[in-house]
Design a protein around this motif. Sequence first.
Motif, PDB file in Angstrom:
ATOM      1  N   PRO A 535      40.679  54.636  43.441  1.00  0.00           N
ATOM      2  CA  PRO A 535      41.794  54.297  42.542  1.00  0.00           C
ATOM      3  C   PRO A 535      43.154  54.437  43.237  1.00  0.00           C
ATOM      4  N   GLY A 536      44.020  53.440  42.997  1.00  0.00           N
ATOM      5  CA  GLY A 536      45.353  53.434  43.571  1.00  0.00           C
ATOM      6  C   GLY A 536      45.432  52.832  44.959  1.00  0.00           C
ATOM      7  N   ARG A 537      44.298  52.457  45.537  1.00  0.00           N
ATOM      8  CA  ARG A 537      44.323  51.886  46.883  1.00  0.00           C
ATOM      9  C   ARG A 537      44.808  50.449  46.840  1.00  0.00           C
ATOM     10  N   LYS A 538      45.623  50.074  47.829  1.00  0.00           N
ATOM     11  CA  LYS A 538      46.176  48.719  47.896  1.00  0.00           C
ATOM     12  C   LYS A 538      45.246  47.834  48.743  1.00  0.00           C
ATOM     13  N   LEU A 539      44.788  46.765  48.107  1.00  0.00           N
ATOM     14  CA  LEU A 539      43.935  45.797  48.788  1.00  0.00           C
ATOM     15  C   LEU A 539      44.595  44.426  48.730  1.00  0.00           C
ATOM     16  N   PHE A 540      44.015  43.460  49.470  1.00  0.00           N
ATOM     17  CA  PHE A 540      44.579  42.107  49.515  1.00  0.00           C
ATOM     18  C   PHE A 540      43.499  41.093  49.134  1.00  0.00           C
ATOM     19  N   VAL A 541      43.848  40.289  48.111  1.00  0.00           N
ATOM     20  CA  VAL A 541      42.940  39.253  47.642  1.00  0.00           C
ATOM     21  C   VAL A 541      43.060  38.026  48.542  1.00  0.00           C
ATOM     22  N   ASN A 542      41.908  37.467  48.917  1.00  0.00           N
ATOM     23  CA  ASN A 542      41.870  36.230  49.718  1.00  0.00           C
ATOM     24  C   ASN A 542      42.528  36.397  51.091  1.00  0.00           C
ATOM     25  N   PRO A 543      42.135  37.422  51.862  1.00  0.00           N
ATOM     26  CA  PRO A 543      42.764  37.625  53.183  1.00  0.00           C
ATOM     27  C   PRO A 543      42.473  36.459  54.124  1.00  0.00           C
ATOM     28  N   THR A 544      43.339  36.294  55.113  1.00  0.00           N
ATOM     29  CA  THR A 544      43.212  35.205  56.086  1.00  0.00           C
ATOM     30  C   THR A 544      42.472  35.694  57.328  1.00  0.00           C
ATOM     31  N   PHE A 545      41.513  34.875  57.778  1.00  0.00           N
ATOM     32  CA  PHE A 545      40.799  35.146  59.016  1.00  0.00           C
ATOM     33  C   PHE A 545      41.163  34.071  60.038  1.00  0.00           C
ATOM     34  N   GLU A 546      40.870  34.336  61.306  1.00  0.00           N
ATOM     35  CA  GLU A 546      41.267  33.423  62.376  1.00  0.00           C
ATOM     36  C   GLU A 546      40.731  32.014  62.169  1.00  0.00           C
ATOM     37  N   ASP A 547      39.523  31.897  61.661  1.00  0.00           N
ATOM     38  CA  ASP A 547      38.895  30.587  61.535  1.00  0.00           C
ATOM     39  C   ASP A 547      39.016  29.994  60.131  1.00  0.00           C
ATOM     40  N   SER A 548      39.856  30.567  59.267  1.00  0.00           N
ATOM     41  CA  SER A 548      39.941  30.087  57.886  1.00  0.00           C
ATOM     42  C   SER A 548      41.172  29.240  57.619  1.00  0.00           C
ATOM     43  N   GLY A 549      42.036  29.027  58.623  1.00  0.00           N
ATOM     44  CA  GLY A 549      43.217  28.189  58.417  1.00  0.00           C
ATOM     45  C   GLY A 549      44.253  28.890  57.552  1.00  0.00           C
ATOM     46  N   GLU A 550      45.201  28.098  57.065  1.00  0.00           N
ATOM     47  CA  GLU A 550      46.270  28.644  56.234  1.00  0.00           C
ATOM     48  C   GLU A 550      45.775  28.861  54.818  1.00  0.00           C
ATOM     49  N   ARG A 551      46.133  30.029  54.247  1.00  0.00           N
ATOM     50  CA  ARG A 551      45.745  30.321  52.877  1.00  0.00           C
ATOM     51  C   ARG A 551      46.701  31.344  52.291  1.00  0.00           C
ATOM     52  N   THR A 552      46.641  31.499  50.990  1.00  0.00           N
ATOM     53  CA  THR A 552      47.524  32.434  50.293  1.00  0.00           C
ATOM     54  C   THR A 552      46.806  33.761  50.091  1.00  0.00           C
ATOM     55  N   GLU A 553      47.502  34.873  50.448  1.00  0.00           N
ATOM     56  CA  GLU A 553      46.964  36.204  50.181  1.00  0.00           C
ATOM     57  C   GLU A 553      47.858  36.882  49.151  1.00  0.00           C
ATOM     58  N   ALA A 554      47.296  37.823  48.420  1.00  0.00           N
ATOM     59  CA  ALA A 554      48.081  38.541  47.409  1.00  0.00           C
ATOM     60  C   ALA A 554      47.626  39.990  47.347  1.00  0.00           C
ATOM     61  N   PRO A 555      48.570  40.928  47.236  1.00  0.00           N
ATOM     62  CA  PRO A 555      48.188  42.343  47.124  1.00  0.00           C
ATOM     63  C   PRO A 555      47.654  42.657  45.730  1.00  0.00           C
ATOM     64  N   TRP A 556      46.771  43.629  45.680  1.00  0.00           N
ATOM     65  CA  TRP A 556      46.212  44.076  44.406  1.00  0.00           C
ATOM     66  C   TRP A 556      45.876  45.552  44.546  1.00  0.00           C
ATOM     67  N   THR A 557      46.249  46.313  43.523  1.00  0.00           N
ATOM     68  CA  THR A 557      46.018  47.759  43.541  1.00  0.00           C
ATOM     69  C   THR A 557      44.830  48.089  42.646  1.00  0.00           C
ATOM     70  N   VAL A 558      43.924  48.894  43.169  1.00  0.00           N
ATOM     71  CA  VAL A 558      42.737  49.285  42.404  1.00  0.00           C
ATOM     72  C   VAL A 558      43.183  50.124  41.206  1.00  0.00           C
ATOM     73  N   PRO A 559      42.857  49.697  39.954  1.00  0.00           N
ATOM     74  CA  PRO A 559      43.283  50.460  38.767  1.00  0.00           C
ATOM     75  C   PRO A 559      42.665  51.863  38.757  1.00  0.00           C
ATOM     76  N   ARG A 560      43.412  52.804  38.152  1.00  0.00           N
ATOM     77  CA  ARG A 560      42.892  54.173  38.097  1.00  0.00           C
ATOM     78  C   ARG A 560      41.710  54.272  37.137  1.00  0.00           C
ATOM     79  N   ASP A 561      41.647  53.346  36.161  1.00  0.00           N
ATOM     80  CA  ASP A 561      40.552  53.384  35.187  1.00  0.00           C
ATOM     81  C   ASP A 561      39.532  52.276  35.442  1.00  0.00           C
ATOM     82  N   ILE A 562      39.380  51.890  36.718  1.00  0.00           N
ATOM     83  CA  ILE A 562      38.433  50.807  37.019  1.00  0.00           C
ATOM     84  C   ILE A 562      37.027  51.191  36.568  1.00  0.00           C
ATOM     85  N   LYS A 563      36.346  50.224  35.951  1.00  0.00           N
ATOM     86  CA  LYS A 563      35.028  50.481  35.383  1.00  0.00           C
ATOM     87  C   LYS A 563      33.927  50.188  36.397  1.00  0.00           C
ATOM     88  N   LYS A 564      32.791  50.811  36.167  1.00  0.00           N
ATOM     89  CA  LYS A 564      31.627  50.576  37.021  1.00  0.00           C
ATOM     90  C   LYS A 564      30.640  49.665  36.291  1.00  0.00           C
TER      91      LYS A 564
END
Length: 767
Positions: A535-564
């Motif tokens: 919880p609270g860790r900052k991750l990135f949605v849709n990260p870019t890799f060397e062979d994936s070309g141009e793409r949009t990435e966006a930050p996302w923070t893991v909610p403290r009440d994330i469900k399992k």
Amino acid sequence: MGLKFAFTGGREGWIRALLTGVGVGLGVALLLLTAAIPNAMQAREDREYARMDFAIDDAEPAKPDNTVLVAHVDTEFRDLEVRGRQLEPEGPRAPLPPGIKKFPAPGEMFVSPALKELLDSKDAGLLRERIPYRITGSIGESGLIGSGELAYYTGGQGLVEFVDESAISRIDTFLATKGASEQETDPVLLLLVLLVFVVLLMPVGVFIAAGVRVGGERRDRRLAALRLVGADSRMTRRIAAGEALGGAFLGLAFGIGFFLIGRQIAGTVELFGISVFPSYLDPAPALAVLIAVAVPAAAVAVTLLALRGVVIEPLGVVRTAKPARRRLWWRLLLPLGGLGLLAPMIGQGSGNGTFNEYMVAGGVILLLVGVTALLPWVVENVVARLHSGPVSWQLAVRRLQLSSGTAARMVAGIAVAVAGAIALQMLFSGVQDDYTEPTGQEVSRAHVEISLPAPVSLADAQRKLAGTPGVRRTVAVSTTLLGVSRKNPESSVGLTVGDCAALRELAKLPSCREGDAFTLRGSWPDEETVELAEPGRKLFVNPTFEDSGERTEAPWTVPRDIKKAVPYKDPTGFERSGFLMTTKALPTAVASDISGIVHARLDPSVPEALEMVRNAVAEIHPLAIPTMYAPNERSQNYDTIRTGLFVGAACVLALIGASLLVSQLEQLRERRKLLSALVAFGTRRRTLSLSVLWQTAIPVALGLALALIVGLTLGGVLLRMTDTAIRVDWTSVLAMTGIGAAAVLAVTALSIPPLLRLMRPDGLRTE
């Protein structure tokens, strides 16, 4: 002198020569076709490589002025595969695919002749809606692998933004190199290929041997006349060999003619999805020479062997005296020898290297030749014990008792074909499980998966598909990755996005409402997901890799009440890991830059439901790909060999029918005077017709019974060679036997009209 006799003798001589030429020619034509198969397969492969439109190397060429963007827009229409390509040239030197002389403009297409014919047909309305482009040209032969291939090229526009999609390639040539990824063929598959050739060609050899003996009884009477004027027995045998040689040469000429005619017809025929151009059917020179030498040599050998049992004297042919009974012991040596050759390979399976091809071919040939050797003995001994019955039965039985060898010769080819077919069917059925794997796909939950390119709105696509007639239910999700950094993250896990209903198809959720996110904890420990789900860790949605070309990435923070959540298997049988996220929880910046998937369940009661879904997918976007689910998937190599067997069997069956008809007509012509005499004495035509039917039915029944025994034996040995449990698919075995019997009955029915013409009083006239 024998060569001269083959082509002289008035009308009788010419009819005899014609029947011999047709009988041998049909076999020669099929041998030439078989000799052309390797070249035909090579030509199809060369055409396929010449139009290859994806980069073989990992790195695509940079964008200079000599590249073209190629989009795969293949489709299917009622189990017919349609090859489609969208082309967008990126410069004046962009390469053209084989078969077209210019690039089609957007909205235009070049089509293969077969596809144009299909589009012009009345029942192809759904396909015309799916491919609505204007036809402005046709694809030439150099761009097609077969005359019946359904293919089209259409102009593309704006494909550059989809280059990262798997269905798009940027290439600078359409020619690919061979052998880059060739693999060793499975030993069992090689065994299947060898057996297909041996089993299909054995009946051809039997029919050629029978063809050169057309008119044998009249020939022997002519030889007796030659003895009367001074020829000795050795001379008569040489004359008979020369006459057989003449018939074989005529058969070669007929065979070449039949082959050339069949070669042209082959360009208009498609069998089991395989079509060729006439230019493909070019026999290998070495094999053609071998056929040209082997057929005359076989004709001479068969004639000399046949004369060993006939005593030709100046005052007649000693054939009507009680002949010596056929001996059984040497006939049994052939199948026993075949079993002896195959026995050392029993239990070898696919893990002990390839099978000895010479021992396999020799063993199978000896077993099948054993059918032709045993059949005359079986027919002779059975018909000798047949007696009372109606007049038609007595006429048939007496004729068989006098000349059972002729009847056995007629049926030998069909018996060999059926025995080989039963053995092959047993082997194919026995090993098919080894080449069939379960896909894990649950067709009870979904029938079609539609993969959408990233810019396509998943919600709009789902609404479009849900409103399509024949669609019961749709489930839509998007997939991407969650990484610890924007670029080339060292650690990343999967992310699946959808509404609550869609997510419940993938996992057991404690509760769900829009804006929720879940971490998946399956039956195995996923340490990477546990680490990133802090919880609270900052991750990135849709990260870019060397062979994936141009793409949009966006930050996302893991909610403290994330469900399992506990994952389920999706309709493809895949159990997901990582994170689940509802649509509103996804950062809006990446919403349009991740690809989506829609699972659709169809209503089987709605006709053409699948075709309407394919049309809807084509309207959503040309690059959207529908994929049908199936519970099992079979090896392509296995299917190719099986298809080759069906094509070859169809050709051999046609030869069997034609050759049997020729043999039947020759037998009726030989007995013309006898039939006319019986009619003159008051025998009813119906009785004579039934007697001809019995004369065919009795040897056929005995031949099929013998074929059943030999086929089951050979099939069992082959299954043990592949280390497979012996199983008999009685439905298929009886079907093979029934096909053989049906072919003979059809030939008998076709011979009735000539029989009725022969039963006229003028048949007694002599000159």
